[in-house]
Design a protein around this motif. Structure first.
Motif, PDB file in Angstrom:
ATOM      1  N   SER A  27      13.956  -8.912  42.853  1.00  0.00           N
ATOM      2  CA  SER A  27      12.681  -9.201  43.497  1.00  0.00           C
ATOM      3  C   SER A  27      11.723  -9.700  42.411  1.00  0.00           C
ATOM      4  O   SER A  27      11.955  -9.469  41.215  1.00  0.00           O
ATOM      5  CB  SER A  27      12.111  -7.954  44.181  1.00  0.00           C
ATOM      6  N   THR A  28      10.662 -10.370  42.798  1.00  0.00           N
ATOM      7  CA  THR A  28       9.748 -10.945  41.804  1.00  0.00           C
ATOM      8  C   THR A  28       9.062  -9.884  40.956  1.00  0.00           C
ATOM      9  O   THR A  28       8.712 -10.143  39.808  1.00  0.00           O
ATOM     10  CB  THR A  28       8.676 -11.823  42.473  1.00  0.00           C
ATOM     11  N   ALA A  30      10.450  -6.829  40.191  1.00  0.00           N
ATOM     12  CA  ALA A  30      11.471  -5.839  39.862  1.00  0.00           C
ATOM     13  C   ALA A  30      11.145  -5.124  38.555  1.00  0.00           C
ATOM     14  O   ALA A  30      10.426  -5.646  37.694  1.00  0.00           O
ATOM     15  CB  ALA A  30      12.840  -6.514  39.753  1.00  0.00           C
ATOM     16  N   GLN A  96      16.261  -3.575  48.066  1.00  0.00           N
ATOM     17  CA  GLN A  96      15.429  -3.754  49.256  1.00  0.00           C
ATOM     18  C   GLN A  96      15.516  -5.222  49.662  1.00  0.00           C
ATOM     19  O   GLN A  96      15.351  -6.112  48.819  1.00  0.00           O
ATOM     20  CB  GLN A  96      13.986  -3.367  48.939  1.00  0.00           C
ATOM     21  N   ASP A  97      15.797  -5.473  50.934  1.00  0.00           N
ATOM     22  CA  ASP A  97      15.908  -6.847  51.452  1.00  0.00           C
ATOM     23  C   ASP A  97      16.882  -7.692  50.621  1.00  0.00           C
ATOM     24  O   ASP A  97      16.611  -8.841  50.311  1.00  0.00           O
ATOM     25  CB  ASP A  97      14.538  -7.518  51.517  1.00  0.00           C
ATOM     26  N   ARG A  99      17.648  -7.602  47.549  1.00  0.00           N
ATOM     27  CA  ARG A  99      17.186  -7.909  46.196  1.00  0.00           C
ATOM     28  C   ARG A  99      17.094  -6.603  45.424  1.00  0.00           C
ATOM     29  O   ARG A  99      16.768  -5.549  45.975  1.00  0.00           O
ATOM     30  CB  ARG A  99      15.799  -8.580  46.195  1.00  0.00           C
ATOM     31  N   VAL A 101      15.162  -4.193  43.306  1.00  0.00           N
ATOM     32  CA  VAL A 101      13.746  -3.939  43.031  1.00  0.00           C
ATOM     33  C   VAL A 101      13.584  -3.019  41.825  1.00  0.00           C
ATOM     34  O   VAL A 101      12.517  -2.985  41.211  1.00  0.00           O
ATOM     35  CB  VAL A 101      12.997  -3.358  44.249  1.00  0.00           C
TER      36      VAL A 101
END
Length: 106
Positions: A27-28, A30, A96-97, A99, A101
């Protein structure tokens, strides 16, 4: 071994030394915690990973995994150019989703 796709992709990218593919699993915002250091965000994680690979070339080979909720703990054999190689480390991935995290390496 049954792993979420993003974790499979993480280990695959790591084995190919592909920082772009590795960062794509995150994730961006993370977080990675390794050796008592915290790295937040894709750019910081890319830097941490590249420096670790350059300083101590190594490979991570998953041995087994267990998932509870959104946390998958992977034991991996880490082999490379360092004293005591190989060692077994635990990678705790929070997903999560599809990705990553959070990743804690111990």
């Amino acid at each position: 071994m049954n792993l979420p796709n993003c974790i499979k992709d993480y280990f695959d990218a790591d084995s190919r030394n592909d920082p772009d593919a590795l960062v794509a699993t995150l994730s961006t915002d993370a977080i990675v915690e390794d050796e008592r250091m915290r790295h937040v965000g894709a750019d910081a994680i890319r830097k941490w990973w590249a420096e670790a690979k350059q300083k101590t070339p190594h490979v991570n080979e998953p041995i087994d995994a267990a998932t509870t909720g959104n946390v998958t703990r992977v034991r991996a054999k880490v082999s490379g150019e360092f004293p005591g190689s190989p060692v077994t480390l635990q990678f705790a991935f929070t997903v999560q989703d599809d990705r990553i995290v959070r990743l804690e390496i111990a």
